[in-house]
Motif scaffolding. Structure first.
Motif, short mmCIF file in Angstrom:
data_model
loop_
_atom_site.label_atom_id
_atom_site.label_comp_id
_atom_site.label_asym_id
_atom_site.label_seq_id
_atom_site.Cartn_x
_atom_site.Cartn_y
_atom_site.Cartn_z
N VAL A 57 0.95 -1.18 0.05
CA VAL A 57 0.00 0.06 -0.03
C VAL A 57 0.84 1.26 -0.06
CG1 VAL A 57 -1.89 1.28 1.36
CG2 VAL A 57 -2.05 -1.06 0.95
N LEU A 58 1.98 1.25 0.53
CA LEU A 58 2.78 2.41 0.79
C LEU A 58 3.42 2.58 -0.88
CD1 LEU A 58 4.67 2.28 4.03
CD2 LEU A 58 3.09 3.69 3.54
N ASP A 67 3.33 9.58 -9.91
CA ASP A 67 2.77 9.47 -11.35
C ASP A 67 1.64 10.28 -11.83
OD1 ASP A 67 5.04 7.53 -11.58
OD2 ASP A 67 3.97 6.08 -11.39
N ASP A 68 1.41 11.06 -12.89
CA ASP A 68 0.29 11.24 -13.31
C ASP A 68 -0.81 10.47 -13.62
OD1 ASP A 68 1.29 14.05 -13.19
OD2 ASP A 68 2.01 13.63 -15.20
N THR A 69 -0.42 9.23 -14.04
CA THR A 69 -1.26 8.10 -14.34
C THR A 69 -0.65 6.97 -13.60
OG1 THR A 69 0.16 7.53 -16.47
CG2 THR A 69 -2.12 8.90 -16.65
N PRO A 70 -0.87 6.92 -12.39
CA PRO A 70 -0.49 5.59 -11.62
C PRO A 70 -1.36 4.24 -11.69
CG PRO A 70 -1.90 6.96 -10.09
CD PRO A 70 -1.63 7.46 -11.49
N TYR A 71 -0.69 3.07 -11.35
CA TYR A 71 -1.35 1.98 -11.49
C TYR A 71 -2.60 1.90 -10.51
CZ TYR A 71 2.83 -0.14 -13.73
OH TYR A 71 3.82 -0.07 -14.80
N SER A 72 -3.59 1.40 -10.92
CA SER A 72 -4.68 1.11 -10.24
C SER A 72 -4.67 0.34 -8.96
CB SER A 72 -5.99 0.86 -10.90
OG SER A 72 -5.83 -0.61 -11.38
N THR A 73 -5.37 0.72 -7.98
CA THR A 73 -5.52 -0.20 -6.93
C THR A 73 -5.78 -1.56 -7.15
OG1 THR A 73 -6.13 1.75 -5.41
CG2 THR A 73 -6.35 -0.40 -4.63
N ARG A 75 -4.97 -3.28 -9.98
CA ARG A 75 -3.99 -3.91 -10.32
C ARG A 75 -2.89 -4.19 -9.23
NH1 ARG A 75 0.33 -2.28 -15.20
NH2 ARG A 75 1.58 -3.90 -14.70
N TYR A 76 -2.67 -3.24 -8.24
CA TYR A 76 -1.79 -3.86 -7.01
C TYR A 76 -2.34 -5.03 -6.36
CZ TYR A 76 1.34 0.21 -7.11
OH TYR A 76 2.26 1.16 -7.71
N ALA A 77 -3.84 -4.96 -6.10
CA ALA A 77 -4.43 -6.10 -5.96
C ALA A 77 -4.16 -7.48 -6.47
CB ALA A 77 -6.12 -6.01 -5.50
N GLU A 78 -4.21 -7.40 -7.85
CA GLU A 78 -3.92 -8.71 -8.75
C GLU A 78 -2.63 -9.00 -8.44
OE1 GLU A 78 -4.59 -7.70 -12.87
OE2 GLU A 78 -6.62 -7.42 -12.83
N GLN A 79 -1.75 -8.11 -8.43
CA GLN A 79 -0.35 -8.43 -8.59
C GLN A 79 0.23 -9.06 -7.25
OE1 GLN A 79 1.79 -8.46 -11.41
NE2 GLN A 79 0.17 -8.01 -12.50
#
Length: 137
Positions: A57-58, A67-73, A75-79
């Protein structure tokens, strides 16, 4: 116990410190967040049993800051194979513990950049050279 928690959180950060500018910046911001949060007893209690989740999460928060276009939450959950709702709740909890301040100054960024690269060089498989610039660009 705080030293052990700090070491465990740092390991997740440093292990991901690869020789790419984006990843180095993300991890440096994450380390600045960890430094701020370690002063909070609430954070220590929260993070003791959730080191991996907190580290993810950090990283997510650092990405949103940088980032102007960060990865979505999502995507982090998937990865990370973590439940999306758990990440969202933890993100809110950590932002509150940061007093809604996710900004990292140039001074704080540079304070963590070089030690992060040195630690990664000494303790991870990835070998990093001494940074050639002042850091934040």
């Amino acid at each position: 116990m705080n030293a052990n928690l700090k070491l465990r959180l740092a390991r997740y950060s440093y292990q991901e410190l690869l020789p790419s500018a984006r990843r180095t910046k993300l991890n440096t911001v994450r380390l600045a967040y960890i430094s701020r949060l370690m002063k909070s007893p609430k954070f220590i209690k929260l993070a003791e049993n959730k080191v991996f989740e907190v580290s993810i999460v950090l990283l997510l928060l650092a990405g949103k800051f940088l980032d102007d276009t960060p990865y979505s939450t999502e995507r982090y959950a998937e990865q990370s194979l973590l439940p999306l709702q758990n990440l969202i709740k933890l993100e809110v909890d950590l932002i509150k513990l940061l007093d809604w301040n996710v900004h990292v100054s140039v001074y704080d960024f540079n304070k963590f950049l070089y030690p992060a690269i040195v630690f990664a060089s000494d303790h991870c498989e990835v070998k990093a050279d001494k940074p050639r610039s002042a850091g934040w660009q």
